[in-house]
Design an enzyme around this catalytic site. Structure first.
Site, mmCIF file in Angstrom:
data_model
loop_
_atom_site.group_PDB
_atom_site.id
_atom_site.type_symbol
_atom_site.label_atom_id
_atom_site.label_comp_id
_atom_site.label_asym_id
_atom_site.label_seq_id
_atom_site.Cartn_x
_atom_site.Cartn_y
_atom_site.Cartn_z
ATOM 1 N N ARG A 185 -17.730 -3.242 9.603
ATOM 2 C CA ARG A 185 -16.412 -2.928 10.154
ATOM 3 C C ARG A 185 -16.406 -1.521 10.728
ATOM 4 N NH1 ARG A 185 -12.395 -4.280 5.248
ATOM 5 N NH2 ARG A 185 -11.420 -2.430 6.127
ATOM 6 N N ARG A 212 -9.721 7.126 4.677
ATOM 7 C CA ARG A 212 -9.028 6.008 4.014
ATOM 8 C C ARG A 212 -8.826 6.274 2.523
ATOM 9 N NH1 ARG A 212 -12.784 1.333 5.379
ATOM 10 N NH2 ARG A 212 -11.374 0.070 4.122
ATOM 11 N N ARG A 215 0.818 -1.209 0.000
ATOM 12 C CA ARG A 215 0.000 0.000 0.000
ATOM 13 C C ARG A 215 0.856 1.265 0.000
ATOM 14 N NH1 ARG A 215 -4.918 -2.410 2.561
ATOM 15 N NH2 ARG A 215 -6.539 -0.858 2.703
HETATM 16 P P1 AMP Z 1 -8.368 -3.306 4.372
HETATM 17 O O1 AMP Z 1 -9.210 -4.361 4.969
HETATM 18 O O2 AMP Z 1 -7.401 -3.833 3.345
HETATM 19 O O3 AMP Z 1 -9.153 -2.132 3.855
HETATM 20 O O4 AMP Z 1 -7.435 -2.740 5.558
HETATM 21 C C1 AMP Z 1 -8.012 -2.147 6.712
HETATM 22 C C2 AMP Z 1 -6.974 -1.292 7.422
HETATM 23 O O5 AMP Z 1 -5.864 -2.107 7.829
HETATM 24 C C3 AMP Z 1 -6.351 -0.185 6.581
HETATM 25 O O6 AMP Z 1 -7.142 0.992 6.556
HETATM 26 C C4 AMP Z 1 -5.026 0.022 7.298
HETATM 27 O O7 AMP Z 1 -5.178 0.753 8.504
HETATM 28 C C5 AMP Z 1 -4.647 -1.404 7.682
HETATM 29 N N1 AMP Z 1 -3.847 -2.043 6.602
HETATM 30 C C6 AMP Z 1 -4.214 -3.105 5.815
HETATM 31 N N2 AMP Z 1 -3.263 -3.415 4.927
HETATM 32 C C7 AMP Z 1 -2.251 -2.527 5.143
HETATM 33 C C8 AMP Z 1 -0.990 -2.302 4.542
HETATM 34 N N3 AMP Z 1 -0.556 -3.048 3.500
HETATM 35 N N4 AMP Z 1 -0.209 -1.294 5.030
HETATM 36 C C9 AMP Z 1 -0.610 -0.542 6.064
HETATM 37 N N5 AMP Z 1 -1.798 -0.674 6.667
HETATM 38 C C10 AMP Z 1 -2.626 -1.662 6.219
#
Ligand code: AMP
Length: 216
Positions: free
Chosen positions: A161, A172, A94
């Site tokens: 969530r 986000r 990311r």
């Molecule tokens: P997601 O379910 O992929 O939308 O991830 C939810 C949250 O987890 C994100 O908003 C970040 O806070 C954290 N997160 C997930 N993947 C990453 C990553 N590769 N790098 C940093 N934070 C992450």
């Protein structure tokens, strides 16, 4: 028939673009694991581990968890036996730093970039409901479960969530714009980018991904 050589894939896209949904379908089809850093972090939060307690502060604020933390988690995960025939990274990398770190630890074959206009993403995410038990994802309007608030797969209650509420969603999306979007150019320069129009039906998107990977 599906005859595909081992592929290491990345799903790229803004929050709500459908990375998780498509990664899950692709993982089942290719019989490789879906590795979602978001799911792994949420699990750590639910278990109350020191990683979870630390990560939660960032997640609740719509910010990214520090690079060294997520790189460490992914590095450990992709070394497991079940990744030998390929894997699908969902939500990682990311940041540019994460992408560069990944280049040192794994060979990536294709990066699937799911593109959805930003104004559609907010509605998509705020309507999202997930199953805590099996991870299946629904949408109250576009992909509702057969029985209200119950998972079709395992019957568990669905939940929203914490970070899918509107204020955090906007944060986000900003984080995506500022830190993740650069990866489109990064992987395009490496000739690995596969662009997919994500503003369509789930099945149409899935077919398109398979066709573009030559995996039909
Ligand atoms: P997601 O379910 O992929 O939308 O991830 C939810 C949250 O987890 C994100 O908003 C970040 O806070 C954290 N997160 C997930 N993947 C990453 C990553 N590769 N790098 C940093 N934070 C992450």
């Amino acid at each position: 028939m599906c005859i595909v050589v081992a592929m290491n894939l990345i799903m790229l896209g803004a929050p709500g673009a459908g990375k998780g949904t498509q990664a899950q379908k692709l993982a089942a089809y290719l019989k490789v694991p879906q590795i979602s850093t978001g799911d792994m972090l949420r699990q750590a939060v639910a278990e109350g581990t020191s990683l979870g307690i630390e990560a939660r502060k960032y997640m609740d604020a719509g910010k990214l968890v520090p690079d060294e933390v997520v790189v460490g988690i992914v590095n450990e995960r992709i070394r497991k036996e079940d990744c030998r025939n390929g894997f699908i990274l969902d939500g990682f990398p990311r940041t540019l730093e994460q992408a560069k770190a990944l280049d040192k630890i794994a060979r990536i074959d294709h990066v699937i970039n799911i593109d959805v206009p930003e104004e559609i993403l907010v509605e998509r995410i705020t309507g999202r409901r997930s199953c805590k038990k099996c991870g299946a994802v629904y949408h109250v309007k576009y992909n509702p479960p057969k029985h209200k608030d119950r998972c079709d797969v395992c019957g568990e209650a669905l939940y929203q969530r914490d970070d899918d509420r509107e204020e955090t969603v906007r944060k986000r999306l900003e984080t995506y714009r500022n830190q993740t979007k650069v990866l489109i150019n990064y992987y395009s320069d490496q000739h690995k980018l596969v662009n997919i129009d994500g503003n369509r039906e789930i099945e149409a998107i899935f077919k398109d991904i398979l066709a573009k990977l030559g995996a039909e």
